[in-house]
Design a protein around this motif. Sequence first.
Motif, PDB file in Angstrom:
ATOM      1  N   ASP A 243      -6.351   3.121   9.442  1.00 54.24           N
ATOM      2  CA  ASP A 243      -5.913   3.699   8.171  1.00 54.24           C
ATOM      3  C   ASP A 243      -4.375   3.652   8.156  1.00 54.24           C
ATOM      4  O   ASP A 243      -3.770   2.681   7.689  1.00 54.24           O
ATOM      5  CB  ASP A 243      -6.471   5.133   8.045  1.00 54.24           C
ATOM      6  N   ASN A 265      -9.634   0.860   6.335  1.00 52.54           N
ATOM      7  CA  ASN A 265      -9.651   1.794   5.208  1.00 52.54           C
ATOM      8  C   ASN A 265      -8.495   1.366   4.300  1.00 52.54           C
ATOM      9  O   ASN A 265      -7.340   1.466   4.699  1.00 52.54           O
ATOM     10  CB  ASN A 265      -9.465   3.218   5.768  1.00 52.54           C
ATOM     11  N   GLY A 294     -10.126   4.558   0.963  1.00 49.24           N
ATOM     12  CA  GLY A 294      -9.787   5.906   1.407  1.00 49.24           C
ATOM     13  C   GLY A 294      -9.241   6.744   0.273  1.00 49.24           C
ATOM     14  O   GLY A 294      -8.977   6.242  -0.831  1.00 49.24           O
TER      15      GLY A 294
END
Length: 374
Positions: A243, A265, A294
């Motif tokens: 992420d 993500n 996300g």
Amino acid sequence: MKIEQIDLYAISMPLVSPFKTSFGTQQQRDCLILALHSEGLTGWGECVATNDPGYSYETAVTAWHILSDFLITAVLGQDLQEPEQMRDWLRHVRGHPLAKATLDQAAWDLIAQRDGLSFAQKLAAPYPEGSRSRVEVGVSIGMQPTMAQTMDVIARHLGEGYGRIKLKIQPGHDLELARLARQTFPHTRIMLDANSAYTLADAPLFQQMDGLNLLMIEQPLGYEDIYQHSKLHPQIKSPLCLDESIHSTADAQFAIEINACDIINIKPSRVGGWTTAREIHDLCRAAGIGIWVGGMLETGIGRAAQLALAALPGISLPGDISATSRYYHQDIATHFFLNAADSTITVPTGPGLGIEVDKDRLTTVTQQRKTFKK
Ligand code: OSB
Ligand code: MG
């Protein structure tokens, strides 16, 4: 379309419940909303930077500064024909993707409206299969005071119809929690998000999670690290997701080439907007890397734009895009609901974001407002 006027709002939104992660606790959601005006149409953008630099170095205050002193001045008076131009106009400012994504989102919304298309349709224009009408979603659960309370919160969300649960972890609040969640909910899709709370020396801890059938472990190591994730990756069986450390198409390319992860993500804001987010989608799809969208506890404005990205054909896993009621009692835009039968949210079909902004509510939550004209 000549960009005639831009309005910037600093807002503060009370959250339904505080959101605790390894980098801090959000008691309320303070962020920016931007309105881009041209030829009688308004494109909306949300800046997801918040009070403190816990997730990213950007804050609502730095984003206000970068937007008002550099980015907005660079785009006022320009003639926007296609949304992809926005990224080029902002390139001379280094970094600050969350600030840039605010204008980028508004540009996609505006041009989609001009074309009579939904944001999702406009974004999916290059794909023969088009955009999806519903997208699979899950819920991200902040850390609770006790494990028993976490199990209660999971049970409540499963009861509401969510089919994928994400639990926030940090050192001392990890293995036991994951084991209990797996034991209590043997058939639920469960994943963990560490928000960079560990180091490579913690590999043995993650190996102990190998048998828990986790959907993935998200960003265990450094917030800018890709290399050490590539060292952890072959040591664990749970799929590894990045992420925080993916800020650009080049970062994604690097992560894929050195085999640092199985999944990415994509947060459009973290990569500077939807044009780059779509590029990363294409790259991951071609490389067989899992992809999902996300969230940053967005209001309905940001949520509608997340849904547009999640509707792209290569998105392969449920997104962190929950119903409005999971975040806010009263939002500043059209509320979103969960389709409980299949843990999906319906992608808006109206022009652009396809939502109504509630101007009264926006005024109520606004703390500062500025209008920019050429
Ligand atoms: O790491 O995904 C994250 C919220 C704020 C900052 C970082 C993260 C999150 C979430 C919430 O997990 C996702 C959501 O919007 O529901
Ligand atoms: Mg995360």
